[in-house]
Enzyme design. Structure first.
Site, PDB file in Angstrom:
ATOM      1  N   ASP A 197       0.844  -1.193   0.000  1.00  0.00           N
ATOM      2  CA  ASP A 197       0.000   0.000   0.000  1.00  0.00           C
ATOM      3  C   ASP A 197       0.880   1.243   0.000  1.00  0.00           C
ATOM      4  O   ASP A 197       1.857   1.329   0.765  1.00  0.00           O
ATOM      5  CB  ASP A 197      -0.906   0.000   1.230  1.00  0.00           C
ATOM      6  CG  ASP A 197      -1.984   1.070   1.131  1.00  0.00           C
ATOM      7  OD1 ASP A 197      -2.998   0.801   0.446  1.00  0.00           O
ATOM      8  OD2 ASP A 197      -1.810   2.148   1.708  1.00  0.00           O
ATOM      9  N   ILE A 198       0.547   2.218  -0.863  1.00  0.00           N
ATOM     10  CA  ILE A 198       1.304   3.475  -0.921  1.00  0.00           C
ATOM     11  C   ILE A 198       0.943   4.320   0.303  1.00  0.00           C
ATOM     12  O   ILE A 198      -0.236   4.562   0.578  1.00  0.00           O
ATOM     13  CB  ILE A 198       0.987   4.247  -2.213  1.00  0.00           C
ATOM     14  CG1 ILE A 198       1.395   3.419  -3.436  1.00  0.00           C
ATOM     15  CG2 ILE A 198       1.714   5.598  -2.224  1.00  0.00           C
ATOM     16  CD1 ILE A 198       1.029   4.044  -4.767  1.00  0.00           C
ATOM     17  N   GLU A 225      -4.913   2.422  -4.083  1.00  0.00           N
ATOM     18  CA  GLU A 225      -3.451   2.518  -4.061  1.00  0.00           C
ATOM     19  C   GLU A 225      -2.806   1.243  -3.524  1.00  0.00           C
ATOM     20  O   GLU A 225      -1.644   1.236  -3.130  1.00  0.00           O
ATOM     21  CB  GLU A 225      -3.008   3.717  -3.212  1.00  0.00           C
ATOM     22  CG  GLU A 225      -3.314   3.629  -1.730  1.00  0.00           C
ATOM     23  CD  GLU A 225      -4.693   4.141  -1.357  1.00  0.00           C
ATOM     24  OE1 GLU A 225      -4.888   4.465  -0.177  1.00  0.00           O
ATOM     25  OE2 GLU A 225      -5.586   4.200  -2.234  1.00  0.00           O
TER      26      GLU A 225
END
Length: 308
Positions: free
Chosen positions: A181-182, A224
């Site tokens: 996950d960003i 994301e």
């Protein structure tokens, strides 16, 4: 005099009829090319153009048509189109090559032939216009790939993971799953706009795709968040892959529309080893929980689920 004029007129009509009108050539007319349409397996719907080509079909990642299936030999078959003739050859496979139900060693193909490679991989051979091939491959792309990142979409990814999990259980092989996950992605969109956010997602997707071996599978899981299947990979080896990804992304610099920024990612890892999970859903749930732990404990880090 009248008879003479009538006779001359008839002769002229006869001469006019002798000269056939010239047929106008359609410069836009398309040629039909030989092609294979995949009818089963994870590549169901893909079309492979064969015009003047030699393609190999097999389980080895170097094959032109790569099929990750234990029923397929490493180099199972070869299909060659030359001088207007398309030929299918068995390359000494374990489970054989069949055309319309008949086992063959080497045979020329005819339009409409149904090919069986191994025990469950079907193709159709036909001659098709370029438009047909283009439309079919567009449908395949839209059904299975995320348009922004060009990674597999979640639906296709889940299908692959369920098959890989079953294969690993049968063969007692490890299987690792990375959930990525960003960090602070909402802040990127809020501060720089969605175009910059999309640019970041596309570049992360490209990095993941380039950084993996052919047999490993990456997808955009949602928003994301990304996911990666590492086939036959232990927890320790998966940790090394995850660290390489985390470090590579941390070192990226994004320059787009006069915006300059750097990002980090958090990663959770779960590994199927020694029957520690009953289902692939449990594997996903565990990797997600460890991703969440990476977020809670500071981000830009890896949290690992080791074998029980």
């Amino acid at each position: 005099m009248g008879d003479k004029n009538h006779k001359d007129e008839n002769e002229q009509n006869d001469k006019t009829q002798i000269a056939a009108p010239k047929t106008k050539v359609d410069e836009n007319a398309q040629a039909m090319d030989p092609c294979l349409t995949q009818l089963s397996g994870l590549g169901n719907g893909q079309v492979f153009n064969l015009r003047n080509k030699t393609l190999t079909i097999g389980r080895d990642p170097s094959c032109s048509i790569w099929i990750e299936d234990p029923h397929i030999s490493r180099v199972h078959a070869t299909i060659t189109d030359k001088d207007g003739c398309t030929t299918l050859s068995d390359e000494g496979s374990t489970n054989g090559v069949f055309i319309n139900g008949k086992k063959i060693e080497k045979q020329a193909l005819n339009t409409g032939d149904r090919l069986l490679i191994g025990t469950r991989l079907y193709f159709k051979f036909s001659n098709e216009f370029a438009d047909y091939q283009k439309v079919q491959n567009q449908k395949y792309q839209e059904a299975n790939y995320d348009s922004l990142t060009q990674l597999y979409n979640k639906r296709f990814f889940i299908d692959i993971l369920s098959r890989e999990f079953s294969y690993s259980r049968r063969n007692k092989n490890p299987l690792s799953l990375l959930m990525i996950d960003i960090d602070y992605f909402k802040k990127i969109n809020d501060a720089h706009g969605h175009l910059v956010g999309d640019h970041v997602l596309a570049n992360v997707g490209e990095l993941l795709k380039k950084g993996l071996r052919h047999e490993n599978i990456a997808c955009r899981y949602g928003g994301e968040e990304f996911a990666i299947i590492l086939r036959n990979t232990s927890s320790k080896a998966a940790e090394n892959v995850a660290e390489r990804i985390r470090s590579s992304i941390e070192n990226l610099e994004f320059n787009y529309l006069s915006h300059h920024l750097k990002i980090t990612v958090s990663i959770g890892i779960a590994t199927y080893e020694h029957n520690n999970f009953e289902t692939y859903e449990e594997l996903i749930k565990c990797a997600d929980e460890f991703l969440y732990e990476s977020k809670l404990t500071g981000r830009n880090r890896i949290t690992l689920k080791k074998a029980a």
